[in-house]
Scaffold this active site. Structure first.
Site, PDB file in Angstrom:
ATOM      1  N   ASP A   1       0.825  -1.203   0.000  1.00  0.00           N
ATOM      2  CA  ASP A   1       0.000   0.000   0.000  1.00  0.00           C
ATOM      3  C   ASP A   1       0.866   1.262   0.000  1.00  0.00           C
ATOM      4  O   ASP A   1       2.076   1.214   0.279  1.00  0.00           O
ATOM      5  CB  ASP A   1      -0.893  -0.026   1.253  1.00  0.00           C
ATOM      6  CG  ASP A   1      -2.233   0.648   1.034  1.00  0.00           C
ATOM      7  OD1 ASP A   1      -2.329   1.493   0.134  1.00  0.00           O
ATOM      8  OD2 ASP A   1      -3.163   0.316   1.781  1.00  0.00           O
TER       9      ASP A   1
ATOM     10  N   ASP B   1     -10.936   1.654  -3.062  1.00  0.00           N
ATOM     11  CA  ASP B   1     -11.438   1.351  -1.715  1.00  0.00           C
ATOM     12  C   ASP B   1     -12.958   1.370  -1.684  1.00  0.00           C
ATOM     13  O   ASP B   1     -13.552   1.163  -0.631  1.00  0.00           O
ATOM     14  CB  ASP B   1     -10.913   2.381  -0.707  1.00  0.00           C
ATOM     15  CG  ASP B   1      -9.511   2.039  -0.228  1.00  0.00           C
ATOM     16  OD1 ASP B   1      -9.027   0.932  -0.518  1.00  0.00           O
ATOM     17  OD2 ASP B   1      -8.891   2.892   0.451  1.00  0.00           O
TER      18      ASP B   1
HETATM   19  C1  GLA Z   1      -5.669   1.717   2.343  1.00  0.00           C
HETATM   20  C2  GLA Z   1      -6.084   0.600   1.411  1.00  0.00           C
HETATM   21  C3  GLA Z   1      -7.145  -0.234   2.068  1.00  0.00           C
HETATM   22  C4  GLA Z   1      -6.619  -0.782   3.370  1.00  0.00           C
HETATM   23  C5  GLA Z   1      -6.124   0.338   4.252  1.00  0.00           C
HETATM   24  C6  GLA Z   1      -5.405  -0.180   5.478  1.00  0.00           C
HETATM   25  O1  GLA Z   1      -6.709   2.627   2.517  1.00  0.00           O
HETATM   26  O2  GLA Z   1      -6.520   1.091   0.189  1.00  0.00           O
HETATM   27  O3  GLA Z   1      -7.559  -1.270   1.221  1.00  0.00           O
HETATM   28  O4  GLA Z   1      -5.581  -1.695   3.102  1.00  0.00           O
HETATM   29  O5  GLA Z   1      -5.231   1.206   3.579  1.00  0.00           O
HETATM   30  O6  GLA Z   1      -4.969   0.827   6.277  1.00  0.00           O
END
Ligand code: GLA
Length: 707
Positions: free
Chosen positions: A441, A505
């Protein structure tokens, strides 16, 4: 002149290049069956009154020194000197589908190396290298790849977006001046996906000439479509440099990122199909040749609340539902109780996991699932042991207060000790645990990115690549997913070192429909993470039936993003059903040819995927809003074999399943839904099938099988 004309050929696309005295692309369009080099004389331009007395070519480097007057491909200087180079060809290496042109400007002390390859798929890949031949650094302000396109391209399609709203297409007219996309966020970004598509007016999925261009680069970028005052047009793409950021020392070479260009005379589908084929043949490399495993990611199920016993129960349930890869998301490392702290402390949280991670991993594996884990190595929380020990490891300019984003700062990967620390910690995680998959990420933008007082966004991007390269080499069996708050780092360069993208997300099926469609212009389904989320979406609070969520997640690399222990039996049965349906069709979905279908009602999205042998096709129609018309228009099913007969099967239809006979929208269903029917591929492609009247926020899935 003829011996300075060369042609790169593919089945669908040709590129004709004049190499001397200056290299210039003369043609980029449909494959030419009867081409001979002397043909190019027909394009020799007149010289207009009221302008320069010489012709001004749009050369490969689009130098201003030719009298271009538009946006040049190169800008820079050596302490104010040598700032208007004009490159003359000194060498041409042409082998099959690839050509390298070397050119020099002796006065400016610069050499230009241009590499162009026309892949069998029809995708043209171009990059330039600039070598400084003199003492004293040559300061680079801009260094771009420029591709002339036909004068009939009067419209441009690009993508805007933001967090939880990626890949939203929009169109602008290209009549005069430029349309420019600039990205200074330090990563590919949700906001400015690095691509432009130019085309003939009103180009669509099935019709129009289109010229697509994608810059494979995960940092700052600039893309431009320009209509010159003389009517000629070009696309241009470059890494964007911050002031003072880029200089080439004597003997060094700076390469542009690769520009991936796809021309098609058959509309956007033709362009996308070439891109998909290019990626499948050249870039997408899974460590193992196996079906893409169905995921369960814990994030929206438990967030930071990690309890190994509970997680193992989630895994039991996941396996029972048909999940094949179980991923523990954020929250597993020391002190990570929420998103305000602990990034950088890549040690296990022993309070949460007193027995270590291994019992959980073993449990997951005993259920015949792979194990995956989340990391965000490029970041550092101000509230972390790492920051307390090394506050100077932050990517920043000294003296300024660095803004946080999601409460976090960026680790300066240009500091060797910081880089090595990450290699060591990641090697511990991936080497001492049986990890099969990493969700990588990156959750904030770069603001005033600095190293030794100088701008360092470009260097940070390169170090990110190097870090992934080191880990990829050390752990070649591990798959990596590129995530950046969802779809903030999706591009071809990061795909050379990763295997999946987290598209967004936002698991709201309605929103996903447009996000996934936007992404499909450049990426095939097997690298697009698509999850079934909670009944009530965590990003939008909209509620959708499992059928709409399930069908929407079907056309990517499928997964679940929820806690299967907290939902009722109907919901769980839905997860099981759609995971099974995905597995049944994933060979077609992940290897077939994708077709987006133009529908007369803008709120109807339709697409299909047809197997390479054209024996099977899978079509989905998603009704996003209230249909405009009383009857929905027939669905034409592109991509089939005209002379073959196909049986049409209704695979999923929530509306009718839920409300009986014709539901509340119809007295009588289309006939093919009630009695088994076959038709020729030709008929299905040209005339199509009648669609049932759908409610908003529902979808229907149709299969065709050759008989
Ligand atoms: C980001 C990612 C999510 C999740 C969060 C965890 O927002 O896009 O899918 O993994 O971080 O903190």
């Amino acid at each position: 002149m003829h011996d300075s004309i060369l042609r790169l050929e593919s089945k669908t696309v040709d590129v004709v290049i004049k190499t001397h005295p200056f290299a210039e692309i003369l043609y980029w369009g449909p494959h030419l069956q009867y081409f001979s080099p002397q043909d190019v004389h027909s394009l020799s331009r007149p010289i207009a009154n009221g302008r320069l007395d010489v012709d001004s070519p749009i050369t490969l480097m689009a130098e201003l020194g030719h009298g271009l007057f538009g946006s040049p491909g190169i800008e820079g200087h050596r302490q104010g000197q040598d700032g208007s180079p004009v490159f003359k060809t000194i060498n041409v290496q042409h082998q099959g589908q690839a050509v390298t042109v070397t050119a020099e400007d002796e006065l400016a002390g610069l050499r230009l190396t241009s590499e162009m390859t026309l892949d069998q798929s029809g995708v043209l890949v171009v990059r330039h290298g600039l070598t400084n031949l003199r003492a004293l650094a040559w300061q680079v302000d801009r260094f771009a790849v420029t591709l002339p396109i036909a004068e009939r391209a009067h419209e441009v399609m690009a993508f805007h977006g933001r967090w939880i709203h990626e890949f939203q297409p929009h169109r602008v007219k290209l009549e005069h001046d430029s349309f420019v996309i600039e990205n200074r966020r330090g990563k590919t970004s949700h906001e400015h996906f690095p691509a432009l598509i130019a085309g003939t007016p009103a180009f669509g999925e099935m019709q129009g000439d289109v010229w697509g261009a994608h810059l494979g680069w995960s940092g700052n970028h600039r893309l431009r479509a320009e209509a010159k005052t003389d009517g000629r047009r070009y696309l241009q793409a470059e890494a964007l440099y911050l002031p003072g950021e880029m200089a080439i020392e004597e003997g060094d070479t700076l390469w542009t990122p690769r520009l991936y260009a796809s021309y098609s005379p058959c509309g956007l589908n033709g362009m996308s199909q070439q891109y998909h084929r290019y990626l499948r043949d050249n870039i997408i490399r899974f460590p193992e040749n196996k079906p893409r495993p169905v995921h369960l990611n814990t994030w929206e199920g438990i967030y930071f609340n990690h309890d190994p016993d509970y997680i193992m129960r989630m895994a039991d349930e996941a396996a029972a539902l048909g999940v094949e890869r179980f991923i523990i998301d954020d929250g597993w490392y020391k002190g990570r109780s929420d998103d305000c702290r602990a990034l950088g402390d890549w040690y296990l949280d022993e309070e949460k996991y007193p027995q270590g991670l291994t019992p959980v991993i073993n449990h997951v594996k005993s259920l015949a699932m792979e194990f995956g884990i989340w990391v965000e190595p490029e970041m550092i929380s101000p509230d972390s042991d790492l920051y307390r020990a090394h506050p100077d490891w932050v990517l920043a300019l000294p003296g300024y207060k660095q803004a946080t984003g999601r409460h976090q700062l960026v680790l300066n990967l240009n500091i060797p000790q910081a880089f090595d620390y990450l290699v060591e910690r990641m090697s511990w995680l991936l080497g001492e645990h049986a990890v099969d998959y990493v969700k990588w990420d990156m959750n904030r933008e770069l603001v005033q990115p600095g190293h030794n007082g100088k701008a360092a966004a470009d260097a940070q991007t390169r170090q990110f690549y190097r870090l992934l390269d080191v880990l990829g080499e050390r752990f070649p069996h591990i798959e990596f997913e590129s995530c950046s708050s969802g779809g903030g780092r999706i591009d071809y360069e990061v795909l050379t070192r990763s295997h999946r993208f987290w598209a967004s997300d936002n698991n709201d099926a309605l929103e996903r429909n447009t996000i996934q469609r936007g992404m499909s212009y450049f990426f095939p389904p097997e690298v697009m993470g698509a999850h079934i989320g909670h009944h009530k979406c965590h990003a939008t609070f909209r509620q959708h039936a499992i059928e709409f969520r399930g069908l929407t997640a079907l056309f990517g690399h499928m997964g679940l993003e929820l806690d299967p222990l907290t939902v009722d039996a109907d919901e769980r049965e839905g997860y099981r059903r759609y995971a099974a349906l995905h597995k049944q069709w994933r060979e077609v979905i992940h290897h077939g040819t994708q077709w987006r279908v133009d529908m007369p009602d803008a709120s109807t999205l339709a697409q299909g995927i047809v197997s390479q042998d054209k024996k099977q096709g899978l079509y989905i129609v998603s009704q996003l809003a209230m249909p405009d018309y009383t009857l929905m228009m027939p669905l034409r099913m592109p991509g089939l074999e005209p002379g073959a007969q196909y049986r049409i099967t209704l695979l999923d239809h929530p509306n009718i399943r839920l409300t009986g006979k014709g539901g509340h929208t119809m007295r009588k269903l289309p006939e093919w839904m009630e009695t088994s029917q076959t038709a020729s591929g030709e008929w299905l492609m040209q005339a199509g099938i009648a669609l049932p009247i759908l409610d908003p926020e529902t979808a229907i899935l149709i299969g065709v099988e050759r008989v």
